[in-house]
Design an enzyme around this catalytic site. Sequence first.
Site, PDB file in Angstrom:
ATOM      1  N   GLN A  38       0.810  -1.224   0.000  1.00 37.96           N
ATOM      2  CA  GLN A  38       0.000   0.000   0.000  1.00 37.96           C
ATOM      3  C   GLN A  38       0.841   1.272   0.000  1.00 37.96           C
ATOM      4  O   GLN A  38       0.304   2.370  -0.091  1.00 37.96           O
ATOM      5  CB  GLN A  38      -0.951   0.001   1.195  1.00 37.96           C
ATOM      6  N   ASN A  39       2.152   1.138   0.066  1.00 38.10           N
ATOM      7  CA  ASN A  39       3.017   2.309   0.047  1.00 38.10           C
ATOM      8  C   ASN A  39       3.039   2.891  -1.363  1.00 38.10           C
ATOM      9  O   ASN A  39       3.203   2.162  -2.347  1.00 38.10           O
ATOM     10  CB  ASN A  39       4.431   1.922   0.498  1.00 38.10           C
ATOM     11  N   ASN A  40       2.900   4.190  -1.478  1.00 40.84           N
ATOM     12  CA  ASN A  40       2.838   4.855  -2.782  1.00 40.84           C
ATOM     13  C   ASN A  40       4.191   5.320  -3.314  1.00 40.84           C
ATOM     14  O   ASN A  40       4.246   5.955  -4.365  1.00 40.84           O
ATOM     15  CB  ASN A  40       1.900   6.066  -2.697  1.00 40.84           C
ATOM     16  N   PHE A  41       5.270   5.020  -2.606  1.00 35.65           N
ATOM     17  CA  PHE A  41       6.583   5.531  -2.996  1.00 35.65           C
ATOM     18  C   PHE A  41       6.917   5.228  -4.454  1.00 35.65           C
ATOM     19  O   PHE A  41       7.280   6.128  -5.223  1.00 35.65           O
ATOM     20  CB  PHE A  41       7.668   4.964  -2.076  1.00 35.65           C
TER      21      PHE A  41
END
Length: 125
Positions: A38-41
């Site tokens: 779920q990390n958008n990096f």
Amino acid sequence: MKIYSFPSLSNPGATVLLLGTMPGVQSLIRNQYYGHPQNNFWRLVAAVFDEEVPTDYSQKKEMLLRNKIAVWDVLQACERPGSLDSAIVKEVPNDFTAFLDEHPNIKIIAFNGQKAGAFLKSMFV
């Protein structure tokens, strides 16, 4: 329990250094920077450079290096239950003097959050 960050993702030509505090639990389990699904990096980096989001971690690393971006953490080690930066204790900093000596082209240092910036600032005050 003591946890450890990853080696930097970098090359001598990097001009930007993006700093986190310490990888979260999911990143540590996957042995990948910004490894939580779920990390958008990675989506953000791909958007900045108008590239497709790589699905493979080696391709993600290549995207950073190709665009002269280095990624590392302010801390080399710490104790922290879970993933919250606010729970970090017994922090051990990474060696930024050596890193910057090995990466003379770094012109910009940015942080992925306030805690990373606060930890680094506390090292030099």
